[in-house]
Design a protein around this motif. Sequence first.
Motif, PDB file in Angstrom:
ATOM      1  N   MET A 175      -5.071  15.763   6.942  1.00  0.00           N
ATOM      2  CA  MET A 175      -3.871  15.430   5.875  1.00  0.00           C
ATOM      3  C   MET A 175      -3.920  16.357   4.695  1.00  0.00           C
ATOM      4  O   MET A 175      -2.684  17.013   4.304  1.00  0.00           O
ATOM      5  N   LEU A 176      -5.277  16.893   4.293  1.00  0.00           N
ATOM      6  CA  LEU A 176      -5.302  17.658   3.264  1.00  0.00           C
ATOM      7  C   LEU A 176      -4.755  19.036   3.823  1.00  0.00           C
ATOM      8  O   LEU A 176      -4.174  19.879   3.047  1.00  0.00           O
ATOM      9  N   GLU A 177      -4.938  19.475   4.910  1.00  0.00           N
ATOM     10  CA  GLU A 177      -4.270  20.847   5.289  1.00  0.00           C
ATOM     11  C   GLU A 177      -2.870  20.636   5.502  1.00  0.00           C
ATOM     12  O   GLU A 177      -2.211  21.753   4.999  1.00  0.00           O
ATOM     13  N   ALA A 178      -2.323  19.685   5.861  1.00  0.00           N
ATOM     14  CA  ALA A 178      -0.818  19.626   5.684  1.00  0.00           C
ATOM     15  C   ALA A 178      -0.130  19.568   4.393  1.00  0.00           C
ATOM     16  O   ALA A 178       0.589  20.184   4.000  1.00  0.00           O
ATOM     17  N   ILE A 179      -0.985  18.925   3.374  1.00  0.00           N
ATOM     18  CA  ILE A 179      -0.641  18.885   1.990  1.00  0.00           C
ATOM     19  C   ILE A 179      -0.661  20.440   1.292  1.00  0.00           C
ATOM     20  O   ILE A 179       0.335  21.131   0.930  1.00  0.00           O
ATOM     21  N   LYS A 180      -1.863  21.179   1.756  1.00  0.00           N
ATOM     22  CA  LYS A 180      -1.987  22.548   1.356  1.00  0.00           C
ATOM     23  C   LYS A 180      -0.863  23.424   1.883  1.00  0.00           C
ATOM     24  O   LYS A 180      -0.507  24.157   1.221  1.00  0.00           O
ATOM     25  N   ARG A 181      -0.494  23.260   3.046  1.00  0.00           N
ATOM     26  CA  ARG A 181       0.595  24.088   3.688  1.00  0.00           C
ATOM     27  C   ARG A 181       2.127  23.755   3.040  1.00  0.00           C
ATOM     28  O   ARG A 181       2.742  24.718   2.637  1.00  0.00           O
ATOM     29  N   ARG A 182       1.934  22.379   2.775  1.00  0.00           N
ATOM     30  CA  ARG A 182       3.275  22.156   2.095  1.00  0.00           C
ATOM     31  C   ARG A 182       3.625  22.902   0.672  1.00  0.00           C
ATOM     32  O   ARG A 182       4.576  23.500   0.409  1.00  0.00           O
ATOM     33  N   TYR A 203      -0.144  26.358 -13.343  1.00  0.00           N
ATOM     34  CA  TYR A 203      -0.904  27.407 -12.381  1.00  0.00           C
ATOM     35  C   TYR A 203      -2.307  26.969 -12.361  1.00  0.00           C
ATOM     36  O   TYR A 203      -3.052  27.388 -11.339  1.00  0.00           O
ATOM     37  N   MET A 204      -2.772  27.101 -13.353  1.00  0.00           N
ATOM     38  CA  MET A 204      -4.174  26.782 -13.496  1.00  0.00           C
ATOM     39  C   MET A 204      -4.671  25.457 -12.705  1.00  0.00           C
ATOM     40  O   MET A 204      -5.665  25.563 -11.933  1.00  0.00           O
ATOM     41  N   SER A 205      -3.941  24.465 -12.828  1.00  0.00           N
ATOM     42  CA  SER A 205      -4.028  22.939 -12.083  1.00  0.00           C
ATOM     43  C   SER A 205      -4.012  23.472 -10.861  1.00  0.00           C
ATOM     44  O   SER A 205      -4.772  22.807 -10.057  1.00  0.00           O
ATOM     45  N   ARG A 206      -2.951  24.215 -10.327  1.00  0.00           N
ATOM     46  CA  ARG A 206      -2.764  24.505  -8.856  1.00  0.00           C
ATOM     47  C   ARG A 206      -3.887  25.048  -8.213  1.00  0.00           C
ATOM     48  O   ARG A 206      -4.304  24.833  -7.128  1.00  0.00           O
ATOM     49  N   ILE A 207      -4.517  26.113  -8.896  1.00  0.00           N
ATOM     50  CA  ILE A 207      -5.607  26.838  -8.630  1.00  0.00           C
ATOM     51  C   ILE A 207      -6.839  25.803  -8.071  1.00  0.00           C
ATOM     52  O   ILE A 207      -7.404  25.880  -7.220  1.00  0.00           O
ATOM     53  N   GLY A 208      -6.886  24.995  -9.199  1.00  0.00           N
ATOM     54  CA  GLY A 208      -8.086  23.845  -8.940  1.00  0.00           C
ATOM     55  C   GLY A 208      -7.577  23.072  -7.776  1.00  0.00           C
ATOM     56  O   GLY A 208      -8.772  22.538  -7.083  1.00  0.00           O
ATOM     57  N   ILE A 209      -6.382  22.420  -7.654  1.00  0.00           N
ATOM     58  CA  ILE A 209      -6.395  21.633  -6.486  1.00  0.00           C
ATOM     59  C   ILE A 209      -6.365  22.277  -5.403  1.00  0.00           C
ATOM     60  O   ILE A 209      -7.170  21.775  -4.212  1.00  0.00           O
ATOM     61  N   PHE A 250      -8.416  24.795  -4.614  1.00  0.00           N
ATOM     62  CA  PHE A 250      -9.922  25.159  -4.494  1.00  0.00           C
ATOM     63  C   PHE A 250     -10.767  23.857  -3.806  1.00  0.00           C
ATOM     64  O   PHE A 250     -11.323  23.910  -2.992  1.00  0.00           O
ATOM     65  N   LEU A 251     -10.192  22.571  -4.379  1.00  0.00           N
ATOM     66  CA  LEU A 251     -10.838  21.352  -4.024  1.00  0.00           C
ATOM     67  C   LEU A 251     -10.430  21.236  -2.521  1.00  0.00           C
ATOM     68  O   LEU A 251     -11.217  20.834  -1.768  1.00  0.00           O
ATOM     69  N   ILE A 252      -9.214  21.347  -2.156  1.00  0.00           N
ATOM     70  CA  ILE A 252      -8.692  21.036  -0.895  1.00  0.00           C
ATOM     71  C   ILE A 252      -9.500  22.111   0.315  1.00  0.00           C
ATOM     72  O   ILE A 252      -9.810  21.886   1.119  1.00  0.00           O
ATOM     73  N   GLY A 253      -9.462  23.474  -0.374  1.00  0.00           N
ATOM     74  CA  GLY A 253      -9.700  24.264   0.561  1.00  0.00           C
ATOM     75  C   GLY A 253     -11.316  24.314   0.747  1.00  0.00           C
ATOM     76  O   GLY A 253     -11.853  24.425   2.129  1.00  0.00           O
ATOM     77  N   GLN A 254     -11.855  23.911  -0.219  1.00  0.00           N
ATOM     78  CA  GLN A 254     -13.373  23.640  -0.105  1.00  0.00           C
ATOM     79  C   GLN A 254     -13.812  22.526   0.621  1.00  0.00           C
ATOM     80  O   GLN A 254     -14.771  22.417   1.817  1.00  0.00           O
ATOM     81  N   HIS A 255     -12.747  21.385   0.595  1.00  0.00           N
ATOM     82  CA  HIS A 255     -13.266  20.300   1.541  1.00  0.00           C
ATOM     83  C   HIS A 255     -12.779  20.555   2.927  1.00  0.00           C
ATOM     84  O   HIS A 255     -13.492  20.244   3.948  1.00  0.00           O
ATOM     85  N   VAL A 256     -11.725  21.269   3.050  1.00  0.00           N
ATOM     86  CA  VAL A 256     -11.348  21.505   4.574  1.00  0.00           C
ATOM     87  C   VAL A 256     -12.153  22.394   5.114  1.00  0.00           C
ATOM     88  O   VAL A 256     -12.842  22.295   6.398  1.00  0.00           O
TER      89      VAL A 256
END
Length: 447
Positions: free
Chosen positions: A189-196, A232-238, A240-246
């Motif tokens: 699900m996180l991968e799909a959110i990241k792609r979106r 955009y700072m918030s987006r970088i953080g989101i 990063f957390l998703i990418g790290q978890h995936v």
Amino acid sequence: MSAAFRISSTLWDKIHHFASFPQTGVSLQQMVLFGQHPSQGTLLKASQFLAEELPVRLAHRVKELDELPHNLSDMPSIRKVKNWYAQSFEELINFPPVQLPQHLRQQLSSTGQDIFLPDSTPNPSLAALQDHDHPLFNLSSLKGNANGIGNPPQNPRISYSLSTRYYAKSSSIDWPPSVLDYNARFTRMLEAIKRRHDPTVTTVAQGVLEWKRSQNAKNIGLDIQAWLDRFYMSRIGIRFLIGQHVALNTQQPHKDYVGIICTKANVHDIVQEAIENARFVCEEHYAMFKGPPVQLICPPNLIFPYVPGHLSHICFELLKNSLRAVVDRFGHDARDDKPYPPIKVIVVEGKEDITIKITDEGGGIPRSAIPLIWTYMYTTMTGQSIDQDFQASDFQAPMAGFGYGLPLSRLYARYFGGDLRLISMEGYGTDVYIHLNRLSSSREPLP
């Protein structure tokens, strides 16, 4: 699916509810220590942390996208991005929790006495992102709690330390298949959110262009500039957390990597690759056989924990600017008897920072234009626009784009406690300084 997505009144109520909670910042150092050899139980707790934290962050952004000044919220591209965030928020809060027997729930909630996350420190970038009049930012959020996580809990729903929320004393537990299945499904699900959200940067940029055209405005105001910095700072953080978890859930273990964080990032190799990529783009753009030379002066074995993708992006964008400035000043047809002056990249390690200086002789920038270079949508190129079908993410960019290279690069540098500074000598050239926090202890700046 997202094109037909609409935010219902019930969903709005949930968004406003989650937006009332504070966000929880983590440091690079904490993420490295957490992600070393994680068990399925620890990955489960990480999933539960993100299932709780990401909706809070997304809700803040949806609410803010709906309340932008000067009718910016009404622009079609901004509404599209708002719906993406709302859809991702809905998927996260509706994701079914894992069902565990009582004894495993108790094990999951216990933390070993040997588990300790070191304190993180306030990110100095928060002061730069500050907007006193904005409801989502308040200096009181700079006070850390006992575990060094900024933005202290103001609601009992988020009243646990990061150690408690992340770690599971689970080395001797044989986790059932339902845990592995939950972790795998949550990761997908996180991968799909990241792609979106891949095209978010360019779509928001398109929305700002739509607003400028509708208002017949030449530049954006300080309030929109401050919002773009926060967004955009918030987006970088989101991401990063998703990418790290995936990465922790899908990649094979590597001795030098914890998720997407390289514990031994080689600065020389990363910068050298950015140089080669920037020169390639320059030569392709100007149809040149050989672009301006770039000299790298850097200790070959300088390593520190960092996200290589962030550093590569920063250096690539800055080198593109220097290469373009030199070519524009000296022409496209440099000869052996009249070569381009070299661009110099000097890397030095200090006690607190690793500093990278990029020096060019591209003619410099007028002093009156220095404040404008940090403004989104400002570019020295004429006739630039964004293709409606452009879907590239942050890390794919033409030689000169839509005025996002410098301000976004500064946000990437500031995300882990660094900074980006520019000094120009009009008529000669420009020096850009990238400061990277080598201590890795600064928590995320969460405006």
